[in-house]
Design an enzyme around this catalytic site. Structure first.
Site, PDB file in Angstrom:
ATOM      1  CG  ASN A   1      -1.765   1.218   1.361  1.00  0.00           C
ATOM      2  OD1 ASN A   1      -2.429   1.593   0.391  1.00  0.00           O
ATOM      3  ND2 ASN A   1      -1.780   1.857   2.518  1.00  0.00           N
TER       4      ASN A   1
ATOM      5  CG  HIS B   1      -0.001   6.019   4.911  1.00  0.00           C
ATOM      6  ND1 HIS B   1      -1.371   6.033   5.094  1.00  0.00           N
ATOM      7  CD2 HIS B   1       0.519   6.805   5.888  1.00  0.00           C
ATOM      8  CE1 HIS B   1      -1.652   6.781   6.140  1.00  0.00           C
ATOM      9  NE2 HIS B   1      -0.532   7.266   6.641  1.00  0.00           N
TER      10      HIS B   1
ATOM     11  CB  SER C   1       5.649   5.094   3.867  1.00  0.00           C
ATOM     12  OG  SER C   1       6.077   6.143   4.695  1.00  0.00           O
TER      13      SER C   1
ATOM     14  CG  ASP D   1      -2.135   3.315   7.179  1.00  0.00           C
ATOM     15  OD1 ASP D   1      -2.283   2.731   6.098  1.00  0.00           O
ATOM     16  OD2 ASP D   1      -2.905   4.206   7.573  1.00  0.00           O
TER      17      ASP D   1
HETATM   18  C1  GRF Z   1      -2.814   8.969  -2.092  1.00  0.00           C
HETATM   19  O1  GRF Z   1      -2.400  10.111  -1.412  1.00  0.00           O
HETATM   20  C2  GRF Z   1      -2.381   7.726  -1.363  1.00  0.00           C
HETATM   21  O2  GRF Z   1      -1.165   7.865  -0.704  1.00  0.00           O
HETATM   22  C3  GRF Z   1      -3.480   7.558  -0.348  1.00  0.00           C
HETATM   23  O3  GRF Z   1      -4.660   7.952  -1.011  1.00  0.00           O
HETATM   24  C4  GRF Z   1      -4.330   8.832  -2.085  1.00  0.00           C
HETATM   25  C5  GRF Z   1      -4.857   8.190  -3.320  1.00  0.00           C
HETATM   26  O4  GRF Z   1      -4.711   8.999  -4.457  1.00  0.00           O
HETATM   27  N1  GRF Z   1      -3.502   6.203   0.146  1.00  0.00           N
HETATM   28  P1  GRF Z   1      -4.883   8.351  -5.903  1.00  0.00           P
HETATM   29  O5  GRF Z   1      -6.255   7.693  -5.938  1.00  0.00           O
HETATM   30  O6  GRF Z   1      -3.783   7.368  -6.108  1.00  0.00           O
HETATM   31  O7  GRF Z   1      -4.800   9.501  -6.839  1.00  0.00           O
END
Ligand code: GRF
Length: 192
Positions: A109, A111, A138, A147
């Site tokens: 994932n 984050h 990260s 997370d």
């Molecule tokens: C990103 O900031 C990611 O880190 C977080 O949610 C957001 C998703 O944005 N988990 P996208 O859908 O990839 O544009």
């Protein structure tokens, strides 16, 4: 080298998914995105995936009465795709063991914080409220701890005077799009 089969889970915009897809167009990249799955039928990222002729699938969480039954349906679909790894990219669901256990060590994932700082939501707001000078993003393995799984890679972003959650998140997002393809390649290369 046989490229590993990756499925990407999204819930919305999908800009990180798009960055992963773009990276796979490099002939030397060790993975291909074989499907994009969304829990929201209206996720904007689905359009991008379709435009790139990537198989898309929607499993609407609203049609399931429990987290476990949604996770079981999602797991069934993912298992059917013969995947080596799953990349969550803005997938806004809390997962149960029904989904986590079959993919242990094979789900990652991205984050928007320097983990272990600022797990959960509103990371940019909290970083600004704390007055930190450095923020970032990260990529980590997904475990039952939200997370909290082992970190694969991080990228730092400076916090600038006058930053708002919007300006800071935009600066972090630029780094997310560079970090995720690198971290996915690292995770794929570790698969046996
Ligand atoms: C990103 O900031 C990611 O880190 C977080 O949610 C957001 C998703 O944005 N988990 P996208 O859908 O990839 O544009």
């Amino acid at each position: 080298m046989k490229r590993k089969r990756v499925g990407v889970l999204i819930s919305g915009r999908g800009s990180n998914m798009a960055a992963l897809v773009e990276a796979t167009y490099d002939a030397g990249y060790p993975a291909e995105v074989v499907c994009v799955v969304s829990n929201r039928p209206d996720a904007a990222g689905l359009e991008f995936a379709r435009s790139r002729k990537i198989s898309t699938h929607v499993i609407d969480h609203k049609l399931y009465s429990t987290r476990e039954s949604f996770d079981a349906a999602l797991n069934d679909y993912l298992q059917s795709q013969n995947l080596d790894l799953i990349a969550c990219a803005g997938f806004m669901r809390i997962m149960t063991s029904v989904l986590l256990e079959p993919w242990e060590g094979k789900m990652i994932n991205i984050h928007p914080s320097l983990l272990p700082l600022y797990r959960g939501t509103n990371t940019h707001e909290r970083a600004l409220a704390d007055g930190v000078k450095v923020h970032g993003c990260s990529v980590h393995y997904v475990t039952a701890e939200l997370d909290g799984g082992p970190v694969i890679a991080r990228a730092e972003v400076p916090v600038l005077p006058g930053d708002t959650p919007a300006t800071l998140s935009a600066r972090v997002l630029v780094e997310e799009h560079k970090l995720y393809p690198k971290a996915l390649a690292m995770a794929v290369r570790k698969l046996t």
